[in-house]
Write a protein that holds these residues in place. Structure first.
Motif, short mmCIF file in Angstrom:
data_model
loop_
_atom_site.label_atom_id
_atom_site.label_comp_id
_atom_site.label_asym_id
_atom_site.label_seq_id
_atom_site.Cartn_x
_atom_site.Cartn_y
_atom_site.Cartn_z
N ALA A 66 13.71 136.88 23.47
CA ALA A 66 13.67 135.72 23.64
C ALA A 66 13.08 135.20 25.09
O ALA A 66 12.52 133.79 25.01
CB ALA A 66 15.23 135.83 24.06
N VAL A 67 12.50 135.77 26.16
CA VAL A 67 12.27 135.70 27.04
C VAL A 67 10.92 135.04 27.00
O VAL A 67 10.41 134.43 27.64
CB VAL A 67 12.79 136.69 28.76
CG1 VAL A 67 11.66 136.36 29.33
CG2 VAL A 67 13.25 136.29 28.75
N VAL A 68 10.11 135.92 26.49
CA VAL A 68 8.49 135.48 26.21
C VAL A 68 8.70 134.68 25.58
O VAL A 68 7.73 133.87 25.42
CB VAL A 68 8.13 137.21 25.64
CG1 VAL A 68 6.78 136.16 25.11
CG2 VAL A 68 8.15 138.34 25.97
N ALA A 69 9.42 134.57 24.56
CA ALA A 69 9.71 133.03 23.22
C ALA A 69 9.67 131.71 24.39
O ALA A 69 9.52 130.12 23.52
CB ALA A 69 10.59 132.90 22.20
N GLY A 70 10.05 131.83 25.90
CA GLY A 70 10.95 130.62 26.10
C GLY A 70 11.94 130.71 26.06
O GLY A 70 12.91 129.02 26.55
N HIS A 71 13.19 131.27 25.33
CA HIS A 71 14.51 131.15 25.29
C HIS A 71 15.23 131.68 26.23
O HIS A 71 14.97 132.50 26.99
CB HIS A 71 15.05 131.76 23.66
CG HIS A 71 14.24 131.33 22.51
ND1 HIS A 71 14.09 129.77 22.56
CD2 HIS A 71 13.49 130.96 21.94
CE1 HIS A 71 13.36 129.06 21.54
NE2 HIS A 71 13.55 130.34 20.95
N PRO A 72 16.83 131.22 26.55
CA PRO A 72 17.25 132.40 27.82
C PRO A 72 18.07 133.36 26.59
O PRO A 72 18.17 133.90 25.86
CB PRO A 72 18.31 131.20 27.46
CG PRO A 72 18.95 130.14 27.06
CD PRO A 72 17.02 129.95 25.99
#
Length: 70
Positions: free
Chosen positions: A44-50
């Motif tokens: 999620a972090v790598v994809a730019g999501h919280p």
């Protein structure tokens, strides 16, 4: 054949061959669940999501019909 029967058969065969017995079914379930949660947070972090609160935010959008921003 159930998982318990398979485990007992594998244990018997391991003892016959002098090998270590395999871990019992369900021994590492908690560890696997934690690692899976960590992996999903990383993705999620790598994809730019919280990494946290995604389900609550989605439910809030669905229930209230508006976008909740961080």
């Amino acid at each position: 054949m159930s998982i318990t029967q398979q485990y007992l058969l594998d244990s018997y065969r391991a003892r016959q061959h002098g090998e270590p017995i395999p871990p019992a079914p369900g021994t590492h379930d908690v560890r696997v669940a934690r690692e899976l949660r960590g992996y999903r947070q990383f993705r999620a972090v790598v994809a730019g999501h919280p990494a946290h609160g995604r389900i609550r935010e989605a439910l809030s959008r669905w229930l209230h019909g508006r976008r909740v921003s961080c």
